[in-house]
Scaffold this motif. Structure first.
Motif, PDB file in Angstrom:
ATOM      1  N   SER A  33       0.836  -1.205   0.000  1.00 39.73           N
ATOM      2  CA  SER A  33       0.000   0.000   0.000  1.00 39.73           C
ATOM      3  C   SER A  33       0.869   1.253   0.000  1.00 39.73           C
ATOM      4  O   SER A  33       0.604   2.219  -0.722  1.00 39.73           O
ATOM      5  N   HIS A  34       1.920   1.217   0.814  1.00 40.49           N
ATOM      6  CA  HIS A  34       2.809   2.372   0.919  1.00 40.49           C
ATOM      7  C   HIS A  34       3.549   2.621  -0.390  1.00 40.49           C
ATOM      8  O   HIS A  34       3.747   3.773  -0.794  1.00 40.49           O
ATOM      9  N   ILE A  35       3.941   1.556  -1.080  1.00 37.13           N
ATOM     10  CA  ILE A  35       4.628   1.701  -2.368  1.00 37.13           C
ATOM     11  C   ILE A  35       3.707   2.379  -3.385  1.00 37.13           C
ATOM     12  O   ILE A  35       4.138   3.264  -4.140  1.00 37.13           O
ATOM     13  N   ILE A  36       2.430   1.979  -3.405  1.00 33.65           N
ATOM     14  CA  ILE A  36       1.473   2.587  -4.340  1.00 33.65           C
ATOM     15  C   ILE A  36       1.303   4.073  -4.030  1.00 33.65           C
ATOM     16  O   ILE A  36       1.318   4.925  -4.927  1.00 33.65           O
ATOM     17  N   VAL A  37       1.146   4.407  -2.737  1.00 35.53           N
ATOM     18  CA  VAL A  37       0.987   5.807  -2.330  1.00 35.53           C
ATOM     19  C   VAL A  37       2.221   6.620  -2.718  1.00 35.53           C
ATOM     20  O   VAL A  37       2.110   7.751  -3.222  1.00 35.53           O
ATOM     21  N   LEU A  38       3.397   6.070  -2.482  1.00 37.22           N
ATOM     22  CA  LEU A  38       4.641   6.762  -2.843  1.00 37.22           C
ATOM     23  C   LEU A  38       4.723   7.005  -4.344  1.00 37.22           C
ATOM     24  O   LEU A  38       5.115   8.096  -4.789  1.00 37.22           O
TER      25      LEU A  38
ATOM     26  N   VAL B 285       2.241   7.234  -6.551  1.00 36.09           N
ATOM     27  CA  VAL B 285       1.261   8.260  -6.948  1.00 36.09           C
ATOM     28  C   VAL B 285       1.747   9.645  -6.527  1.00 36.09           C
ATOM     29  O   VAL B 285       1.714  10.598  -7.314  1.00 36.09           O
ATOM     30  N   PHE B 286       2.234   9.758  -5.285  1.00 36.24           N
ATOM     31  CA  PHE B 286       2.647  11.057  -4.761  1.00 36.24           C
ATOM     32  C   PHE B 286       3.822  11.630  -5.544  1.00 36.24           C
ATOM     33  O   PHE B 286       3.747  12.744  -6.078  1.00 36.24           O
ATOM     34  N   TYR B 287       4.924  10.878  -5.622  1.00 40.59           N
ATOM     35  CA  TYR B 287       6.112  11.407  -6.294  1.00 40.59           C
ATOM     36  C   TYR B 287       5.917  11.504  -7.805  1.00 40.59           C
ATOM     37  O   TYR B 287       6.500  12.389  -8.456  1.00 40.59           O
ATOM     38  N   GLY B 288       5.096  10.636  -8.376  1.00 38.42           N
ATOM     39  CA  GLY B 288       4.807  10.737  -9.810  1.00 38.42           C
ATOM     40  C   GLY B 288       4.134  12.051 -10.154  1.00 38.42           C
ATOM     41  O   GLY B 288       4.512  12.726 -11.120  1.00 38.42           O
ATOM     42  N   THR B 289       3.123  12.437  -9.348  1.00 39.51           N
ATOM     43  CA  THR B 289       2.413  13.695  -9.617  1.00 39.51           C
ATOM     44  C   THR B 289       3.276  14.915  -9.276  1.00 39.51           C
ATOM     45  O   THR B 289       3.249  15.913 -10.003  1.00 39.51           O
ATOM     46  N   VAL B 290       4.043  14.837  -8.198  1.00 34.99           N
ATOM     47  CA  VAL B 290       4.904  15.971  -7.816  1.00 34.99           C
ATOM     48  C   VAL B 290       5.946  16.242  -8.891  1.00 34.99           C
ATOM     49  O   VAL B 290       6.177  17.395  -9.281  1.00 34.99           O
ATOM     50  N   ILE B 291       6.582  15.179  -9.383  1.00 39.05           N
ATOM     51  CA  ILE B 291       7.613  15.342 -10.413  1.00 39.05           C
ATOM     52  C   ILE B 291       6.994  15.901 -11.690  1.00 39.05           C
ATOM     53  O   ILE B 291       7.568  16.786 -12.344  1.00 39.05           O
ATOM     54  N   THR B 292       5.803  15.410 -12.043  1.00 36.46           N
ATOM     55  CA  THR B 292       5.130  15.893 -13.257  1.00 36.46           C
ATOM     56  C   THR B 292       4.796  17.373 -13.154  1.00 36.46           C
ATOM     57  O   THR B 292       4.974  18.140 -14.109  1.00 36.46           O
TER      58      THR B 292
ATOM     59  N   TYR C 220      -2.341  16.087  -7.967  1.00 32.71           N
ATOM     60  CA  TYR C 220      -1.469  16.226  -6.794  1.00 32.71           C
ATOM     61  C   TYR C 220      -2.201  16.816  -5.591  1.00 32.71           C
ATOM     62  O   TYR C 220      -2.066  16.313  -4.467  1.00 32.71           O
ATOM     63  N   THR C 221      -3.001  17.857  -5.825  1.00 28.16           N
ATOM     64  CA  THR C 221      -3.603  18.592  -4.710  1.00 28.16           C
ATOM     65  C   THR C 221      -4.975  18.083  -4.295  1.00 28.16           C
ATOM     66  O   THR C 221      -5.378  18.274  -3.145  1.00 28.16           O
ATOM     67  N   VAL C 222      -5.701  17.447  -5.210  1.00 26.51           N
ATOM     68  CA  VAL C 222      -7.095  17.090  -4.936  1.00 26.51           C
ATOM     69  C   VAL C 222      -7.313  15.580  -4.944  1.00 26.51           C
ATOM     70  O   VAL C 222      -7.901  15.026  -4.011  1.00 26.51           O
ATOM     71  N   LEU C 223      -6.847  14.894  -5.996  1.00 28.20           N
ATOM     72  CA  LEU C 223      -7.156  13.472  -6.137  1.00 28.20           C
ATOM     73  C   LEU C 223      -6.304  12.573  -5.256  1.00 28.20           C
ATOM     74  O   LEU C 223      -6.789  11.562  -4.742  1.00 28.20           O
ATOM     75  N   THR C 224      -5.031  12.935  -5.063  1.00 25.82           N
ATOM     76  CA  THR C 224      -4.167  12.109  -4.211  1.00 25.82           C
ATOM     77  C   THR C 224      -4.680  12.014  -2.780  1.00 25.82           C
ATOM     78  O   THR C 224      -4.734  10.908  -2.219  1.00 25.82           O
ATOM     79  N   PRO C 225      -5.076  13.127  -2.136  1.00 28.23           N
ATOM     80  CA  PRO C 225      -5.648  13.000  -0.781  1.00 28.23           C
ATOM     81  C   PRO C 225      -6.900  12.133  -0.728  1.00 28.23           C
ATOM     82  O   PRO C 225      -7.181  11.514   0.298  1.00 28.23           O
TER      83      PRO C 225
END
Length: 331
Positions: free
Chosen positions: A246-251, A253-260, A281-286
């Protein structure tokens, strides 16, 4: 004041957030969409927090950190969405300069706290898988509290330093921000003063607050994956991997959107595309984090199932008592 040359230097006191364009027929649809997303985000993350607080089986560092991550996600969504919803509902995209900087300040705090918390969660998984015999000594309630406090204090101090510089800026000429919230780059572009020092300070703090956690997290998971691959049994490997999937998936998604959003050059990308990536990054990830942990984590699933059964049992008893009292009154 070189940037101010050729500009109208009339100081402005409010900005205009252009959002997703002036298309009145889309405003109700967008309002409904973002309202549903906001409710789901807050409800899902509050549910995670309640489960962690009420279920004794989840009173371990891994889930205490998860509960704090959910608190960050609630703050993250609440920093952006209420202002966006108000703008969509009223059609008024204006925001005062001070209000914009305050929004940017709180957005910066939660955005910096999140990668630090994710790194703390990676450290927890690293100890549990790579050093299980010393896990209880190295990762306990006191250490967990220190990690969480360190994440918030570090973010608060870093963003406060940036905001001290931001409040000293003067804004003139254009007051339009082609975004749906006050992000750093669109805001400083409207400054008619020298922003080189501010950009250097912000870059340094952002690099420390994002790049360093990313490298630490990457190192931790390289060690974790190497340890898992050395486990002789297939069942053992699957069990070890399931504790951090679960943590790998969250990581990712998070870093993928931040880098983009913040690393890839945006000069040749249409602004609407940049806004869509910012939404992720700001709406869908949370919103997606509670779903990911609920679907992929057995302990959270079990806790949620027990909570639903308790609620159903309580309602059943309440209905039975109500029927008994109704029968007594009739007689």
């Amino acid at each position: 004041m070189e940037k101010a040359e050729g500009r109208n230097e009339t100081t402005i006191v409010e900005f205009l957030l252009l959002g997703f364009g002036n298309v009145p027929e889309l405003q109700p649809l967008l309002f409904l969409l973002f309202f549903i997303i906001y409710i789901m985000t807050v409800a899902g993350n509050i549910l995670i927090v309640v489960l962690v607080v009420t279920d004794q089986h989840l009173h371990i560092p891994m889930y205490l950190l998860l509960g704090n991550l959910s608190c960050v996600e609630i703050c993250h969504a609440s920093t952006i969405l209420p202002r966006l919803l108000t703008s969509l509902l009223t059609g008024d995209g204006t925001i005062s300069v001070k209000g914009c900087i305050v929004q940017l300040y709180f957005f910066g705090i939660v955005s910096t706290t999140e990668p630090l918390l994710l790194t703390a969660m990676s450290y927890d998984r690293y100890l549990a898988i790579c050093n299980p015999l010393r896990y209880a000594a190295l990762m306990n309630g006191r250490v967990c509290f220190q990690l969480v406090a360190g994440c918030w204090i570090t973010s608060f101090l870093g963003c406060t330093i940036v905001n001290i510089f931001l409040f000293q800026l003067m804004f003139c000429d254009s007051k339009e921000i082609d975004h749906f919230f006050c992000d750093f780059s669109p805001v400083i572009k409207l400054s008619c003063g020298d922003t080189q020092t501010l950009q250097l300070v912000t870059f340094t703090i952002a690099a420390i607050g994002t790049l360093v956690p990313f490298l630490l997290t990457l190192t931790a998971y390289i060690c974790i994956i190497a340890t898992i691959l050395r486990i002789p049994s297939t069942i053992g490997r699957q069990k070890a991997f399931s504790t951090c999937s679960s943590h790998i998936i969250v990581l990712t998604v998070f870093y993928g959107t931040v880098i983009t959003v913040y690393v890839f050059p945006t000069a040749n990308i249409p602004q609407i595309v940049h806004k869509i990536f910012s939404l992720f990054y700001t709406v869908l990830t949370p919103m997606t984090n509670p779903i990911i942990y609920s679907l992929r984590n057995k302990e959270v699933n079990d806790s949620l199932r027990k909570a639903i059964l308790k609620l159903a049992d309580f309602r059943s008893r309440h209905r039975s008592l109500k029927d008994i009292f109704s029968h007594i009154e009739i007689n």
